[in-house]
Design a protein around this motif. Structure first.
Motif, PDB file in Angstrom:
ATOM      1  N   ALA A   1       0.828  -1.205   0.000  1.00 49.23           N
ATOM      2  CA  ALA A   1       0.000   0.000   0.000  1.00 49.23           C
ATOM      3  C   ALA A   1       0.864   1.257   0.000  1.00 49.23           C
ATOM      4  O   ALA A   1       0.622   2.197  -0.774  1.00 49.23           O
ATOM      5  CB  ALA A   1      -0.937  -0.004   1.208  1.00 49.23           C
ATOM      6  N   GLU A   2       1.878   1.285   0.856  1.00 56.14           N
ATOM      7  CA  GLU A   2       2.761   2.447   0.913  1.00 56.14           C
ATOM      8  C   GLU A   2       3.535   2.628  -0.390  1.00 56.14           C
ATOM      9  O   GLU A   2       3.751   3.757  -0.846  1.00 56.14           O
ATOM     10  CB  GLU A   2       3.720   2.328   2.094  1.00 56.14           C
ATOM     11  CG  GLU A   2       3.030   2.468   3.445  1.00 56.14           C
ATOM     12  CD  GLU A   2       3.993   2.841   4.554  1.00 56.14           C
ATOM     13  OE1 GLU A   2       5.143   3.271   4.247  1.00 56.14           O
ATOM     14  OE2 GLU A   2       3.612   2.715   5.726  1.00 56.14           O
ATOM     15  N   ASP A   3       3.948   1.527  -0.990  1.00 54.84           N
ATOM     16  CA  ASP A   3       4.678   1.602  -2.257  1.00 54.84           C
ATOM     17  C   ASP A   3       3.782   2.170  -3.361  1.00 54.84           C
ATOM     18  O   ASP A   3       4.212   3.040  -4.132  1.00 54.84           O
ATOM     19  CB  ASP A   3       5.180   0.210  -2.650  1.00 54.84           C
ATOM     20  CG  ASP A   3       5.894   0.216  -3.991  1.00 54.84           C
ATOM     21  OD1 ASP A   3       6.959   0.858  -4.098  1.00 54.84           O
ATOM     22  OD2 ASP A   3       5.378  -0.402  -4.942  1.00 54.84           O
ATOM     23  N   LEU A   4       2.548   1.689  -3.433  1.00 51.03           N
ATOM     24  CA  LEU A   4       1.625   2.165  -4.474  1.00 51.03           C
ATOM     25  C   LEU A   4       1.329   3.652  -4.310  1.00 51.03           C
ATOM     26  O   LEU A   4       1.339   4.407  -5.288  1.00 51.03           O
ATOM     27  CB  LEU A   4       0.329   1.355  -4.427  1.00 51.03           C
ATOM     28  CG  LEU A   4       0.411  -0.081  -4.944  1.00 51.03           C
ATOM     29  CD1 LEU A   4      -0.894  -0.824  -4.659  1.00 51.03           C
ATOM     30  CD2 LEU A   4       0.712  -0.092  -6.438  1.00 51.03           C
ATOM     31  N   VAL A   5       1.065   4.065  -3.086  1.00 52.84           N
ATOM     32  CA  VAL A   5       0.773   5.479  -2.844  1.00 52.84           C
ATOM     33  C   VAL A   5       2.007   6.336  -3.142  1.00 52.84           C
ATOM     34  O   VAL A   5       1.902   7.420  -3.718  1.00 52.84           O
ATOM     35  CB  VAL A   5       0.309   5.694  -1.386  1.00 52.84           C
ATOM     36  CG1 VAL A   5       0.173   7.187  -1.069  1.00 52.84           C
ATOM     37  CG2 VAL A   5      -1.020   4.994  -1.145  1.00 52.84           C
ATOM     38  N   GLY A   6       3.173   5.832  -2.755  1.00 48.12           N
ATOM     39  CA  GLY A   6       4.406   6.570  -3.008  1.00 48.12           C
ATOM     40  C   GLY A   6       4.667   6.808  -4.479  1.00 48.12           C
ATOM     41  O   GLY A   6       5.237   7.838  -4.867  1.00 48.12           O
ATOM     42  N   ARG A   7       4.225   5.878  -5.314  1.00 45.77           N
ATOM     43  CA  ARG A   7       4.483   6.008  -6.755  1.00 45.77           C
ATOM     44  C   ARG A   7       3.350   6.667  -7.520  1.00 45.77           C
ATOM     45  O   ARG A   7       3.580   7.248  -8.588  1.00 45.77           O
ATOM     46  CB  ARG A   7       4.780   4.633  -7.350  1.00 45.77           C
ATOM     47  CG  ARG A   7       6.126   4.067  -6.914  1.00 45.77           C
ATOM     48  CD  ARG A   7       6.521   2.869  -7.740  1.00 45.77           C
ATOM     49  NE  ARG A   7       5.738   1.687  -7.409  1.00 45.77           N
ATOM     50  CZ  ARG A   7       5.469   0.696  -8.250  1.00 45.77           C
ATOM     51  NH1 ARG A   7       5.899   0.757  -9.499  1.00 45.77           N
ATOM     52  NH2 ARG A   7       4.785  -0.361  -7.863  1.00 45.77           N
ATOM     53  N   THR A   8       2.127   6.591  -6.990  1.00 43.85           N
ATOM     54  CA  THR A   8       0.977   7.093  -7.758  1.00 43.85           C
ATOM     55  C   THR A   8       0.399   8.401  -7.240  1.00 43.85           C
ATOM     56  O   THR A   8      -0.271   9.111  -7.993  1.00 43.85           O
ATOM     57  CB  THR A   8      -0.162   6.058  -7.773  1.00 43.85           C
ATOM     58  OG1 THR A   8      -0.634   5.857  -6.423  1.00 43.85           O
ATOM     59  CG2 THR A   8       0.297   4.728  -8.350  1.00 43.85           C
ATOM     60  N   VAL A   9       0.635   8.708  -5.972  1.00 44.52           N
ATOM     61  CA  VAL A   9      -0.027   9.865  -5.358  1.00 44.52           C
ATOM     62  C   VAL A   9       0.956  10.945  -4.908  1.00 44.52           C
ATOM     63  O   VAL A   9       0.808  12.123  -5.233  1.00 44.52           O
ATOM     64  CB  VAL A   9      -0.891   9.423  -4.151  1.00 44.52           C
ATOM     65  CG1 VAL A   9      -1.541  10.639  -3.485  1.00 44.52           C
ATOM     66  CG2 VAL A   9      -1.951   8.425  -4.592  1.00 44.52           C
ATOM     67  N   LEU A  10       1.951  10.555  -4.137  1.00 44.39           N
ATOM     68  CA  LEU A  10       2.801  11.530  -3.457  1.00 44.39           C
ATOM     69  C   LEU A  10       3.587  12.469  -4.373  1.00 44.39           C
ATOM     70  O   LEU A  10       3.750  13.644  -4.031  1.00 44.39           O
ATOM     71  CB  LEU A  10       3.746  10.817  -2.494  1.00 44.39           C
ATOM     72  CG  LEU A  10       3.059  10.069  -1.343  1.00 44.39           C
ATOM     73  CD1 LEU A  10       4.101   9.542  -0.363  1.00 44.39           C
ATOM     74  CD2 LEU A  10       2.045  10.959  -0.621  1.00 44.39           C
ATOM     75  N   PRO A  11       4.100  12.015  -5.538  1.00 48.40           N
ATOM     76  CA  PRO A  11       4.838  12.962  -6.381  1.00 48.40           C
ATOM     77  C   PRO A  11       4.031  14.204  -6.737  1.00 48.40           C
ATOM     78  O   PRO A  11       4.523  15.329  -6.633  1.00 48.40           O
ATOM     79  CB  PRO A  11       5.183  12.127  -7.627  1.00 48.40           C
ATOM     80  CG  PRO A  11       5.285  10.730  -7.101  1.00 48.40           C
ATOM     81  CD  PRO A  11       4.187  10.637  -6.068  1.00 48.40           C
ATOM     82  N   ARG A  12       2.761  14.008  -7.131  1.00 42.92           N
ATOM     83  CA  ARG A  12       1.957  15.185  -7.483  1.00 42.92           C
ATOM     84  C   ARG A  12       1.603  16.000  -6.244  1.00 42.92           C
ATOM     85  O   ARG A  12       1.555  17.237  -6.294  1.00 42.92           O
ATOM     86  CB  ARG A  12       0.668  14.759  -8.207  1.00 42.92           C
ATOM     87  CG  ARG A  12      -0.099  15.979  -8.725  1.00 42.92           C
ATOM     88  CD  ARG A  12      -1.383  15.664  -9.409  1.00 42.92           C
ATOM     89  NE  ARG A  12      -2.044  16.886  -9.842  1.00 42.92           N
ATOM     90  CZ  ARG A  12      -3.344  16.967 -10.118  1.00 42.92           C
ATOM     91  NH1 ARG A  12      -4.112  15.900 -10.004  1.00 42.92           N
ATOM     92  NH2 ARG A  12      -3.880  18.112 -10.487  1.00 42.92           N
ATOM     93  N   VAL A  13       1.358  15.318  -5.125  1.00 34.03           N
ATOM     94  CA  VAL A  13       1.044  16.032  -3.889  1.00 34.03           C
ATOM     95  C   VAL A  13       2.188  16.964  -3.513  1.00 34.03           C
ATOM     96  O   VAL A  13       1.974  18.137  -3.182  1.00 34.03           O
ATOM     97  CB  VAL A  13       0.759  15.037  -2.737  1.00 34.03           C
ATOM     98  CG1 VAL A  13       0.661  15.779  -1.398  1.00 34.03           C
ATOM     99  CG2 VAL A  13      -0.531  14.275  -3.002  1.00 34.03           C
TER     100      VAL A  13
ATOM    101  N   LEU B   1      -1.463   2.096 -14.773  1.00 36.55           N
ATOM    102  CA  LEU B   1      -0.305   1.327 -15.239  1.00 36.55           C
ATOM    103  C   LEU B   1       0.533   0.817 -14.068  1.00 36.55           C
ATOM    104  O   LEU B   1       0.964  -0.336 -14.056  1.00 36.55           O
ATOM    105  CB  LEU B   1       0.565   2.195 -16.158  1.00 36.55           C
ATOM    106  CG  LEU B   1      -0.033   2.521 -17.538  1.00 36.55           C
ATOM    107  CD1 LEU B   1       0.849   3.516 -18.276  1.00 36.55           C
ATOM    108  CD2 LEU B   1      -0.206   1.244 -18.360  1.00 36.55           C
ATOM    109  N   VAL B   2       0.751   1.667 -13.072  1.00 33.67           N
ATOM    110  CA  VAL B   2       1.531   1.273 -11.893  1.00 33.67           C
ATOM    111  C   VAL B   2       0.801   0.188 -11.114  1.00 33.67           C
ATOM    112  O   VAL B   2       1.393  -0.822 -10.711  1.00 33.67           O
ATOM    113  CB  VAL B   2       1.812   2.490 -10.981  1.00 33.67           C
ATOM    114  CG1 VAL B   2       2.429   2.046  -9.660  1.00 33.67           C
ATOM    115  CG2 VAL B   2       2.714   3.486 -11.688  1.00 33.67           C
ATOM    116  N   VAL B   3      -0.496   0.390 -10.916  1.00 33.33           N
ATOM    117  CA  VAL B   3      -1.286  -0.583 -10.148  1.00 33.33           C
ATOM    118  C   VAL B   3      -1.370  -1.913 -10.892  1.00 33.33           C
ATOM    119  O   VAL B   3      -1.227  -2.979 -10.276  1.00 33.33           O
ATOM    120  CB  VAL B   3      -2.692  -0.028  -9.861  1.00 33.33           C
ATOM    121  CG1 VAL B   3      -3.575  -1.091  -9.195  1.00 33.33           C
ATOM    122  CG2 VAL B   3      -2.616   1.218  -8.964  1.00 33.33           C
TER     123      VAL B   3
END
Length: 210
Positions: A158-170, A200-202
């Motif tokens: 979960a942390e890996d997915l959020v780190g790659r899909t959400v946090l950069p834009r945040v 794609l990441v998911v």
């Protein structure tokens, strides 16, 4: 007239009215410059009434974060409500998380908590627990159930997915490298978010687990 409107409210209604007014004052002026006088004036109530509900600015700020958490979690929901297919459910859930965190008022709240972190470390922790920890838990629980995963592995994924899909834009929005979302997020649709890169990441992370 605002004072009359505020004075007509009682109990829980008045408390929520004060919190909404306080949220706006904190966002407009920052924690250090915000005053109980300004909050009372904005809420249209007396300082006596304000202090009857919140004995200090610090406690008022923490209560505002609780309100933000309540509003935020109501819009976030859980992955299973977004789609039956796990990949699509996680994609939309991460997209929704990104949408909520890059919405202008939420970005302002995050910056406010960062600026107040040294004086009020509890507020920073409360914000993290409300905005991030709950999201990670909901996603990890969904992944564990869908893929019969160990809880620790599900939490790491979960942390890996959020780190790659959400946090950069945040981070880009917080630093004002990118503009925040101006439109208020609706109750269901995930808008103003590029879902294909998330998908794609998911897909790559979960496809092998099907």
């Amino acid at each position: 007239m605002a004072r009359e409107g505020g004075s007509q409210l009682r109990g829980g209604q008045l408390r929520k009215h004060i919190l909404l007014a306080a949220k706006n004052v904190f966002l407009e002026t920052g924690f250090e410059r915000a005053s109980m006088d300004a909050v009372a004036a904005s809420a249209g109530t007396s300082k006596r009434s304000l202090y009857a509900h919140f004995e200090s600015k610090d406690k008022l700020f923490l209560a505002v974060l609780d309100l933000v958490r309540e509003l935020y979690l109501g819009k976030l929901r859980t992955p299973d409500v977004y789609a039956d297919d796990p990949v699509e459910a996680v994609t939309l859930f991460c997209g929704r998380f990104q949408q909520l965190l890059t919405w202008e008022p939420q970005a302002q709240t995050c910056r406010l908590c960062i600026s107040a972190a040294e004086r009020l470390p509890d507020s920073a922790k409360a914000y993290y627990d409300a905005m991030f920890a709950v999201m990670y838990t909901r996603l990890a629980e969904y992944l564990a159930a869908q893929y019969e995963m160990d809880r620790r592995k599900a939490a790491a994924l979960a942390e890996d997915l959020v780190g790659r899909t959400v946090l950069p834009r945040v981070f880009r929005v917080l630093l004002k490298v990118e503009p925040a979302i101006e439109e208020t997020p609706g109750t269901a649709a995930v808008e103003n978010v590029e879902l294909e890169p998330i998908r794609l990441v998911v897909s790559a992370a979960l496809g092998s687990r099907e």
